[in-house]
Design a protein around this motif. Structure first.
Motif, mmCIF file in Angstrom:
data_model
loop_
_atom_site.group_PDB
_atom_site.id
_atom_site.type_symbol
_atom_site.label_atom_id
_atom_site.label_comp_id
_atom_site.label_asym_id
_atom_site.label_seq_id
_atom_site.Cartn_x
_atom_site.Cartn_y
_atom_site.Cartn_z
ATOM 1 N N ARG A 71 -4.218 0.730 -9.416
ATOM 2 C CA ARG A 71 -4.908 1.183 -8.100
ATOM 3 C C ARG A 71 -5.426 2.500 -8.520
ATOM 4 O O ARG A 71 -6.339 2.807 -8.064
ATOM 5 C CB ARG A 71 -3.840 1.160 -7.065
ATOM 6 C CG ARG A 71 -4.373 1.399 -5.629
ATOM 7 C CD ARG A 71 -3.300 1.488 -4.653
ATOM 8 N NE ARG A 71 -2.954 0.248 -4.265
ATOM 9 C CZ ARG A 71 -1.455 0.031 -3.833
ATOM 10 N NH1 ARG A 71 -0.641 1.122 -3.748
ATOM 11 N NH2 ARG A 71 -0.947 -1.186 -3.687
ATOM 12 N N GLY A 72 -4.486 3.519 -8.917
ATOM 13 C CA GLY A 72 -4.882 4.783 -9.274
ATOM 14 C C GLY A 72 -6.053 4.535 -10.424
ATOM 15 O O GLY A 72 -7.144 5.578 -10.267
ATOM 16 N N TYR A 108 -3.275 -5.497 2.244
ATOM 17 C CA TYR A 108 -3.820 -5.758 0.950
ATOM 18 C C TYR A 108 -4.840 -4.652 0.344
ATOM 19 O O TYR A 108 -5.412 -4.658 -0.593
ATOM 20 C CB TYR A 108 -4.565 -7.321 0.883
ATOM 21 C CG TYR A 108 -3.815 -8.245 1.254
ATOM 22 C CD1 TYR A 108 -2.611 -8.721 0.730
ATOM 23 C CD2 TYR A 108 -4.222 -8.916 2.545
ATOM 24 C CE1 TYR A 108 -1.957 -9.651 1.069
ATOM 25 C CE2 TYR A 108 -3.429 -10.092 2.737
ATOM 26 C CZ TYR A 108 -2.096 -10.402 1.916
ATOM 27 O OH TYR A 108 -1.486 -11.570 2.489
ATOM 28 N N SER A 109 -4.493 -3.259 0.908
ATOM 29 C CA SER A 109 -5.366 -2.053 0.624
ATOM 30 C C SER A 109 -4.838 -1.925 -0.984
ATOM 31 O O SER A 109 -3.727 -1.679 -1.276
ATOM 32 C CB SER A 109 -4.982 -1.090 1.577
ATOM 33 O OG SER A 109 -5.687 0.069 0.957
ATOM 34 N N GLY A 110 -6.026 -1.617 -1.760
ATOM 35 C CA GLY A 110 -5.412 -1.589 -3.183
ATOM 36 C C GLY A 110 -4.676 -2.462 -3.796
ATOM 37 O O GLY A 110 -3.991 -2.324 -4.526
ATOM 38 N N PRO A 124 0.832 -1.199 -0.044
ATOM 39 C CA PRO A 124 0.036 0.045 0.065
ATOM 40 C C PRO A 124 0.865 1.363 -0.052
ATOM 41 O O PRO A 124 0.308 2.278 -0.521
ATOM 42 C CB PRO A 124 -0.829 -0.014 1.128
ATOM 43 C CG PRO A 124 -0.845 -1.754 1.276
ATOM 44 C CD PRO A 124 0.214 -2.146 1.029
ATOM 45 N N PRO A 125 2.028 1.302 0.568
ATOM 46 C CA PRO A 125 2.578 2.723 0.426
ATOM 47 C C PRO A 125 3.030 3.208 -0.968
ATOM 48 O O PRO A 125 3.434 4.401 -0.969
ATOM 49 C CB PRO A 125 4.034 2.399 1.328
ATOM 50 C CG PRO A 125 3.579 1.271 2.243
ATOM 51 C CD PRO A 125 2.743 0.477 1.550
#
Length: 455
Positions: free
Chosen positions: A107-108, A325-327, A100-101
């Motif tokens: 994702r975008g 697992y964000s995004g 995620p970082p």
């Protein structure tokens, strides 16, 4: 709207441990090793599925079923849509996971695709693993933004199975899981079983709003961080809000400085014949939670659409939340492909037409014809038939009768979604008129079997 996948190829695959397996193997392994949710484990005998396409699934012996459950009301774009499958495959070959970082193109693009259909003044998305943790993080954002603690939600609701989300839930699943604090429940509008002695939708809306206002006042408005509502409560019965209700909730939230969270996990992305159910009433919340239909569950994902006001509060302040697992890249790619396919193929508009022209009229006709149906209600491809043993008292049918209803529908090749005394009629948004007519014929036959039990 139907996309076709060759049945033979879709049930095939590699040989060995990764192959399709012999008939019966999936059930054997499931009963030996899989622990199922919301179930007593001993008597379970789940249906076994091996493949699907559009609105149809088939088992490992080739029996085909119309999926009028959309699995858990998430298969909006249908099973095995080729554009979504290809996007996942392409992303897996290129870069299957990015922490995620970091920034990553899919994702975008996924956030951008979602925000094309969000209200103005909402330009950020926080990705989660599903709907429950979307609600969890929306609650956290509202509390941090307001500096308040309490969350008001309705008794007829389901918001997920994580700590705060399950306590925000109103149904029976909350009670053995009440460990989170700061939760208050109210009755929302439900004219068929009104808690407010209402006789019209307008009375129901006005009295439910008065009830909500009095609870806010009694709890102390300065202690309430958020009102959390399913825009159209789903598992609780497909409870379409009466005119004026959501606008009235928005007005109360504004009056008392409370954040309004609309849970669109089940109702969003075409399910009601709109991109978001809130579009029907033009109500702008402070936070929107989503999952399910955003990519039809092909890869687990959910998220929170955040108002610019709340997002700005974390420009110089750390948001104390995150998920490994964000995004997730595979999920993001599936979102991009799903939203673009729905846009290009007119899937949302199709769902609206099916509901208005075929499914809705067909279900209302069943309600008129069968005394076992107390009410038919819904929007788009999001409907419920409420079954009753007595139309006068509105006594619900027993679990035993509903078990018979389920078995008889499955025997007729329709995979149903049943909750309490209701048949939730929730096919994919890509369902065809012919498939709807086939399912309506099965409902008609099965309702005829139980009509004799009505007093």
């Amino acid at each position: 709207m139907t996309h076709v996948v060759d049945q033979a190829s879709s049930t095939g695959g590699t040989t060995g441990r990764g192959g399709p397996g012999a008939p019966g193997e999936a059930l054997r392994l499931d009963r030996a090793h899989v622990f199922h949710s919301w179930s007593a484990q001993g008597a379970l005998r789940p249906l076994t599925f091996a493949g699907g396409s559009g609105s149809v699934v088939w088992d490992d012996e080739g029996r085909r079923y119309l999926d009028f459950s959309s699995q858990l009301v998430n298969m909006n774009i249908g099973h095995c849509h080729p554009r979504v499958v290809a996007a996942i495959q392409e992303q897996a070959a290129r870069l299957p996971m990015v922490a995620p970082p970091h920034a990553e193109l899919s994702r975008g693009r996924a956030a951008e695709a979602i925000l094309r259909h969000a209200p103005e003044g909402m330009s950020k998305v926080f990705f989660t693993n599903g709907g429950a943790d979307a609600n969890e993080n929306a609650i956290r954002m509202a509390r941090l933004h307001t500096g308040r603690d309490k969350v008001i939600s309705t008794y007829r609701s389901y918001h997920g199975n994580t700590g705060a989300a399950v306590v925000a839930t109103g149904d029976w699943r909350r009670i053995p899981n009440e460990y989170a604090t700061g939760h208050v429940h109210v009755f929302g509008p439900y004219l068929y079983r009104t808690e407010f002695w209402a006789t019209t939708p307008e009375e129901e809306a006005a009295r439910a709003l008065h009830h909500l206002q009095r609870v806010i006042e009694a709890e102390g408005p300065g202690s309430v961080a958020a009102i959390l509502l399913e825009t159209v409560p789903g598992t609780a019965g497909v409870l379409v809000p009466p005119p004026g209700y959501l606008a009235g909730v928005r007005a109360l939230a504004d009056r008392f400085g409370i954040m309004l969270i609309l849970d669109e996990v089940m109702a969003g992305f075409g399910r009601t014949g709109a991109w978001f159910a809130r579009d029907h009433w033009s109500v702008r919340p402070d936070l929107i939670t989503f999952a399910k239909g955003v990519n039809s569950g092909y890869v687990p994902v959910g998220g929170v659409i955040i108002s610019d006001e709340i997002a700005a509060a974390f420009d110089d302040r750390v948001f104390p939340g995150g998920l490994t697992y964000s995004g997730h890249a595979l999920a993001a790619a599936s979102i991009v492909a799903s939203v673009e396919a729905m846009e290009d193929e007119g899937v949302v508009e199709h769902a609206a037409r099916i509901g208005a022209d075929v499914l809705g009229p067909g279900l209302h006709a069943l309600a008129e014809r069968h005394p076992s149906v107390g009410e038919a209600r819904g929007l788009g491809v999001f409907w419920a038939l409420e079954l009753v043993a007595d139309r006068t008292t509105r006594e619900p049918f027993s679990a035993a009768v509903m078990g018979t209803v389920k078995a008889e529908l499955v025997a007729r090749g329709v995979l149903p979604f049943l909750a309490d005394n209701r048949i939730h009629v929730v096919p994919p948004c890509v369902v065809t008129p012919a498939e709807v007519e086939q399912a309506l014929a099965a409902y008609d036959e099965v309702l005829g079997l139980v009509d004799d039990a009505v007093r």
